[in-house]
Scaffold this motif. Sequence first.
Motif, short mmCIF file in Angstrom:
data_model
loop_
_atom_site.label_atom_id
_atom_site.label_comp_id
_atom_site.label_asym_id
_atom_site.label_seq_id
_atom_site.Cartn_x
_atom_site.Cartn_y
_atom_site.Cartn_z
N ASP A 21 1.06 -1.26 -0.15
CA ASP A 21 0.10 -0.26 0.14
C ASP A 21 1.12 0.88 0.21
OD1 ASP A 21 -2.36 -1.14 -0.38
OD2 ASP A 21 -2.43 -1.76 2.27
N LYS A 22 2.43 1.30 0.71
CA LYS A 22 2.93 2.30 0.65
C LYS A 22 3.89 2.50 -0.77
CE LYS A 22 3.08 1.62 5.99
NZ LYS A 22 4.76 1.36 6.67
N PHE A 29 -0.07 -0.86 -9.79
CA PHE A 29 -1.80 -1.47 -10.21
C PHE A 29 -2.83 -0.88 -9.17
CE2 PHE A 29 -5.20 -3.76 -11.90
CZ PHE A 29 -5.67 -3.78 -12.77
N ARG A 30 -2.98 -1.13 -7.67
CA ARG A 30 -3.98 -1.02 -6.71
C ARG A 30 -4.09 0.73 -7.14
NH1 ARG A 30 -3.00 -3.75 -1.50
NH2 ARG A 30 -3.27 -5.37 -2.27
N LYS A 31 -2.40 1.43 -7.41
CA LYS A 31 -2.98 2.75 -6.71
C LYS A 31 -3.01 3.07 -7.91
CE LYS A 31 -1.02 4.59 -2.73
NZ LYS A 31 -1.03 2.46 -2.16
N PHE A 32 -3.30 2.39 -9.45
CA PHE A 32 -3.63 3.15 -10.38
C PHE A 32 -5.05 2.95 -11.00
CE2 PHE A 32 -5.19 1.64 -14.61
CZ PHE A 32 -5.18 3.13 -15.20
N LYS A 33 -5.75 1.80 -10.12
CA LYS A 33 -6.91 1.60 -10.12
C LYS A 33 -7.73 2.25 -8.73
CE LYS A 33 -7.53 -2.97 -8.79
NZ LYS A 33 -8.58 -4.29 -8.48
#
Length: 210
Positions: A121-122, A127-131
């Motif tokens: 998360d850091k 891809f998670r940040k992009f979503k």
Amino acid sequence: MSSSLYVPADETVVLHVTHSNLKSFSTDMRFPLQTTVEAAKERLWKKCGTSVDSMCLELYDVNGIKVCDLTDNMSPLGVFSPQDGYRMHVIDLDPSSVTAGGWLEDTSLVEKYSISEDAYDKLGGTFRKFKEKLASEKPSANIVTDNYMEDLCKTIKVGDRCEVEPGEKRGVVKFVGKAGTLAPGFWVGVQYDEPLGKHDGMQPQSKKKH
């Protein structure tokens, strides 16, 4: 005087290639008969990863009987009289070869990189940040509930005269309530005074009036 080792330049042979360390490695390769053993090893190195200096080649006939060892690097393949369908077996003599240990075939032997959820998360640029960015930029859709417009429909009854916008189309209310065949919420069906619309306002999705 012609040499007994003469090999026609345009003749080729298709050999089935196997490997001592790579049990799943199996391929057919076409070689010109004038190709030297060393040149064949160069091609095989690119296919299987065994270095030329650590490679030993064996030739087997179609019945699995060993024909010979290809020990002379300067000799053309043609002098060993290979035939289509013969098997060329690669033996890797290097104990530290990339093909040794089975890790090229068994991925369970390869150490996997892992990261905790908090550490992931850091990180930026994932891809998670992009979503998450896409979700924040996309306007939230209006969710229609089963009781949508219920309060308004309580003030409307069948037989009421009404005017529908846009278009100032006037008509008579023929239906008030939920329409299972349409979207959630409460609906009002109107029969226009003029021959407009898709049905008579009483049965949602009924046949169009002619």
